[in-house]
Design an enzyme around this catalytic site. Structure first.
Site, PDB file in Angstrom:
ATOM      1  N   ASP A  34      76.200  -5.586  22.994  1.00 33.67           N
ATOM      2  CA  ASP A  34      77.493  -4.823  23.355  1.00 33.67           C
ATOM      3  C   ASP A  34      78.843  -5.270  22.805  1.00 33.67           C
ATOM      4  OD1 ASP A  34      75.665  -4.027  25.294  1.00 33.67           O
ATOM      5  OD2 ASP A  34      76.581  -5.035  26.963  1.00 33.67           O
ATOM      6  N   ALA A  35      78.771  -6.453  22.424  1.00 33.57           N
ATOM      7  CA  ALA A  35      80.005  -7.080  21.739  1.00 33.57           C
ATOM      8  C   ALA A  35      80.049  -6.426  20.408  1.00 33.57           C
ATOM      9  CB  ALA A  35      79.787  -8.650  21.656  1.00 33.57           C
ATOM     10  N   ASP A  38      81.071  -2.771  20.850  1.00 29.88           N
ATOM     11  CA  ASP A  38      82.684  -2.683  21.273  1.00 29.88           C
ATOM     12  C   ASP A  38      83.530  -2.883  19.902  1.00 29.88           C
ATOM     13  OD1 ASP A  38      82.507  -2.362  23.861  1.00 29.88           O
ATOM     14  OD2 ASP A  38      82.444  -4.534  24.290  1.00 29.88           O
ATOM     15  N   LEU A  84      67.425  24.405  46.255  1.00 26.94           N
ATOM     16  CA  LEU A  84      65.960  24.461  46.319  1.00 26.94           C
ATOM     17  C   LEU A  84      65.661  24.365  48.016  1.00 26.94           C
ATOM     18  CD1 LEU A  84      64.886  22.009  43.737  1.00 26.94           C
ATOM     19  CD2 LEU A  84      64.870  24.308  43.434  1.00 26.94           C
ATOM     20  N   LYS A 116      63.244  14.328  41.457  1.00 22.29           N
ATOM     21  CA  LYS A 116      64.406  14.963  41.962  1.00 22.29           C
ATOM     22  C   LYS A 116      65.357  13.761  42.012  1.00 22.29           C
ATOM     23  CE  LYS A 116      66.101  17.836  45.689  1.00 22.29           C
ATOM     24  NZ  LYS A 116      67.160  17.232  46.044  1.00 22.29           N
ATOM     25  N   ARG A 137      78.771  22.330  40.889  1.00 23.13           N
ATOM     26  CA  ARG A 137      78.250  23.401  41.570  1.00 23.13           C
ATOM     27  C   ARG A 137      79.171  24.376  42.251  1.00 23.13           C
ATOM     28  NH1 ARG A 137      72.823  23.175  44.532  1.00 23.13           N
ATOM     29  NH2 ARG A 137      73.680  21.446  45.535  1.00 23.13           N
ATOM     30  N   GLU A 186      71.763  16.511  36.731  1.00 22.03           N
ATOM     31  CA  GLU A 186      72.058  15.731  37.852  1.00 22.03           C
ATOM     32  C   GLU A 186      72.884  14.377  37.154  1.00 22.03           C
ATOM     33  OE1 GLU A 186      71.547  17.058  40.598  1.00 22.03           O
ATOM     34  OE2 GLU A 186      71.612  15.655  42.103  1.00 22.03           O
ATOM     35  N   CYS A 421      75.566 -23.437  70.001  1.00 20.51           N
ATOM     36  CA  CYS A 421      76.063 -24.590  70.438  1.00 20.51           C
ATOM     37  C   CYS A 421      76.840 -24.657  71.616  1.00 20.51           C
ATOM     38  CB  CYS A 421      76.989 -25.261  69.286  1.00 20.51           C
ATOM     39  SG  CYS A 421      78.450 -24.290  68.998  1.00 20.51           S
ATOM     40  N   CYS A 436      82.293 -18.423  66.123  1.00 22.40           N
ATOM     41  CA  CYS A 436      81.922 -19.671  66.884  1.00 22.40           C
ATOM     42  C   CYS A 436      83.247 -20.743  66.442  1.00 22.40           C
ATOM     43  CB  CYS A 436      80.555 -20.271  66.548  1.00 22.40           C
ATOM     44  SG  CYS A 436      80.628 -21.953  66.983  1.00 22.40           S
TER      45      CYS A 436
END
Ligand code: IVH
Length: 678
Positions: A34-35, A38, A84, A116, A137, A186, A421, A436
């Site tokens: 990732d570094a 980046d 659907l 789905k 939608r 989706e 207690c 308590c």
């Protein structure tokens, strides 16, 4: 660098960044860290800043989110976005196939099966290979323009690819890139991202999302795309609406993959009803292990011509069905409500249920969270209720079926005394929970000990709840510091302990004595202090002495530590009993490891407290935060006289006014970036 060289470098960088984005977000593979990625993005960003007219709308830098919108524009869909019809059983599926067969008699039907996804449907418009518009939608005919937000989703290509994946039809691929195409799919949130998001929201006392679908929908329908970018959404394509000459739904999927989309790793060609049934069973088996939520499969007639011919009834196409799994809900009776005492002494009411099967397992308890929740639901002992299981989460009571009441139901009242207690129960001002009041309540002690030895704290092997209870009963361990005094001679006489196991446990306890500062803080079980906060505290204070004696303002000034949390930490260390316990722990020979020196003492912003207000043109909030930290500074969210700089971007908030009032140094974005690189 001259413009010509910059252009060449920019293009190479974009291609490289896009390649790694595709690997990571579409193929779930990672080639560089990732570094490192980046760092490539950073170089691109800087070059584009230097040569602003080389910026293009499909550059990876354009995914960061823009200025907040006032409202979404409306978009009319060229082809209606349908929903659907659901089926729930093999019989219903068979009768669906029989029904459509009657409409196209004699035609051989085959199908394509997909998982789905449980998220939000969006439609993407690509013009000559470039993403130009994304919409929701809405009512099917008219949706909302969410382009800016959708661009932040890394699984969505900003430019179509030229033939990724196997089996791409080269002619169709180039046709797709040359024309206007509409892709539907989706937007969803991975379970892991959802859990982290809710944990973060909880930390700052914000309402949490009920499920990943709501979280995905809420994140897309955000007027501020800078919020969307942080929500880390995913995307799965399921339809190519445009007719490019593809013959089957399966072919559309192949083409979508070739164009650079994730288009369903678990999809399958299904040649008849039997295959549909087998596919449904197979996905049913693995669905709880999938990284996203799904409540069923989608089965579509594979031939696009037949699908069209079958047409639409109401709002759904005849040629597709959603074949759902049984709902993870069931009804049962609340036989009793009892409270559980937690580590902090908070009392959690739990519904004891008449055992009931929910989605494959038996449920006999459900959490009711707190008194407010009991009142909101209106639940009484004896009520028939709907319980819901969501993944591995403890079941919830979601609704009372009050029409089924007999009149014999009893309202629940929080007990006046702790069930363990017998000390008085109290409710702190402004808090939902009851507590308590006895700090040495056995239940609290037991839960504190469990926390202390847990994996994220002292991580002591062989100290499960049963053993801890045994040690408490034998009066050997009342609080965590007692653990370190245990000897083999203490343990051997106990049931379940032989010479060897006693020796092992003592060894494990001894080995745990060398502990990182963050783990030690976490182990203390301070309210609201989870692992992340413990790390932030360790990095900030470096030594334990500084931490215990810090004033409230210092806690409050640490990034990631909100006011409520700061107060809880401050009060924890003011408490004499806690100080005594800490002294005992340290006295028992615990060694807290030194915090590794970081940029904190050496970076360009070493020790500086910085507030950012308004929008920065070159950095998102997250990036600014990261850069400040990397340079050794502290990202702070409120302005006080201890603040070193207030960075003012576009449309600054009240923090700007406050800075001027307090005479804190105000700098603009340019000065800020100079500071970062100085
Ligand atoms: S096909 C004609 N495939 O489920 C509609 N839908 O309940 C075409 N959905 O509106 C939908 N995953 O938002 C299809 N693999 C998938 C899907 C899927 C999720 C959603 C979609 C649709 C809703 C219908």
């Amino acid at each position: 660098m001259n413009k010509h060289d910059a252009k060449a470098r920019i293009e190479k960088l974009r291609r490289e960044i896009n390649h790694h984005r595709y690997l990571y977000h579409v193929l779930d593979k990672q080639e560089i860290s990732d570094a490192a990625l980046d760092s490539l993005k950073h170089e691109l960003q800087q070059l584009e800043e230097q040569f602003p007219n080389l910026v293009t709308p499909d550059s990876p830098t354009q995914r960061v989110g823009g200025t907040p919108l006032g409202e979404f524009k409306k978009v009319r869909h060229a082809v209606r976005m349908l929903s659907l019809n659901d089926v729930f059983s093999a019989e219903e599926t068979t009768s669906w196939v029989e029904r459509i067969q009657k409409i196209v008699p004699g035609r051989v039907l085959d199908f394509y099966g997909e998982v789905k996804m449980d998220g939000l449907a969006v439609s993407l418009l690509y013009r000559k290979g470039m993403l130009v518009r994304a919409s929701t939608r809405g009512d099917g005919a008219i949706g909302e323009d969410v382009t800016q937000n959708i661009k932040t989703i890394e699984a969505i290509p900003l430019t179509l690819e030229r033939g990724k994946g196997p089996g791409a039809n080269a002619a169709l691929v180039s046709r797709s890139i040359l024309s206007d195409i509409e892709v539907r799919g989706e937007v969803y949130m991975l379970k892991s991202v959802f859990e982290k998001l809710n944990a973060d929201l909880k930390k700052v006392n914000m309402p949490v999302f009920a499920n990943p679908r709501n979280a995905a929908a809420g994140s897309v329908r955000q007027l501020d795309s800078k919020v969307t970018v942080k929500r880390k959404l995913s995307f799965m394509a399921y339809d190519l609406v445009t007719d490019l000459g593809q013959k089957t739904h399966q072919e559309s999927h192949g083409l979508l993959e070739a164009l650079g989309f994730k288009a369903g790793t678990n999809n399958e060609y299904l040649n008849d009803v039997g295959a549909i049934e087998r596919y449904h069973r197979q996905i049913g088996k693995i669905r709880s292990k999938l990284p996203y939520w799904t409540d069923g499969i989608v089965v579509t007639v594979n031939s696009i011509a037949t699908f069209r011919e079958l047409g639409v009834v109401g709002k759904a196409p005849r040629g597709s069905i959603a074949y759902k799994y049984p709902a993870e809900q069931a009804t049962t009776v609340v036989e009793d409500i009892q409270v559980q005492v937690g580590r902090t002494g908070a009392l959690t009411p739990v519904a004891h249920l008449k055992p009931v099967r929910v989605a494959g397992s038996t449920v006999s308890r459900a959490t009711l969270h707190n008194m407010d929740e009991i009142e909101r639901l209106g639940v009484k002992i004896g009520d028939t209720v709907i319980v819901q299981k969501a993944g591995d989460i403890i079941p919830d009571v979601v609704q009372v079926l009050s029409k089924l009441r007999t009149g014999k139901e009893r309202a629940y009242r929080m007990p006046g005394r702790c069930p363990v207690c017998k000390s008085p129960v109290v409710r702190k001002k402004g808090e939902v929970a009851y507590y308590c009041s006895n700090k040495s309540c056995y239940a609290q002690q037991h839960e504190s000990l469990r926390h202390f030895v847990s994996r994220q704290a002292f991580d002591i092997d062989g100290l499960g709840p049963k053993i801890l209870e045994q040690l408490a009963r034998a009066d050997l361990v009342k609080s965590s510091s007692d653990l370190f005094l245990l000897t083999e001679a203490d343990l051997e006489p106990l049931e379940r302990f032989a010479e060897k196991s006693a020796e092992n446990l003592v060894k494990a306890i001894r080995a745990s004595k060398d502990v990182s500062f963050a783990r030690f803080i976490y182990s203390l079980g301070i309210r609201h202090v989870g692992e992340e906060t413990a790390i932030a505290l360790a990095n900030h204070f470096k030594t334990f002495d500084k931490l215990v004696d810090a004033p409230f303002d210092e806690f409050d000034s640490i990034s990631d530590v909100g006011g409520v949390v700061a107060k809880s930490i401050y009060e924890f260390f003011k408490e004499k009993d806690n100080r005594r316990l800490i002294d005992k722990l340290i006295g028992s020979g615990i060694h807290i490891q030194r915090v590794q020196p970081t940029a904190h003492n050496t970076g360009a912003l070493a020790g500086k407290k910085i507030v950012v207000t308004g929008t920065l043109a070159s950095l998102s909030r997250e990036e600014a935060k990261e850069r400040i930290r990397k340079a050794g500074g502290d990202w702070v969210t409120s302005v006080s006289k201890n603040t070193d700089y207030v960075v003012v971007g576009e449309n600054p908030g009240s923090k700007y006014e406050k800075a001027k009032q307090l005479g804190v140094k105000v700098i603009d974005e340019k000065e800020f970036t100079e500071l970062l690189t100085s």
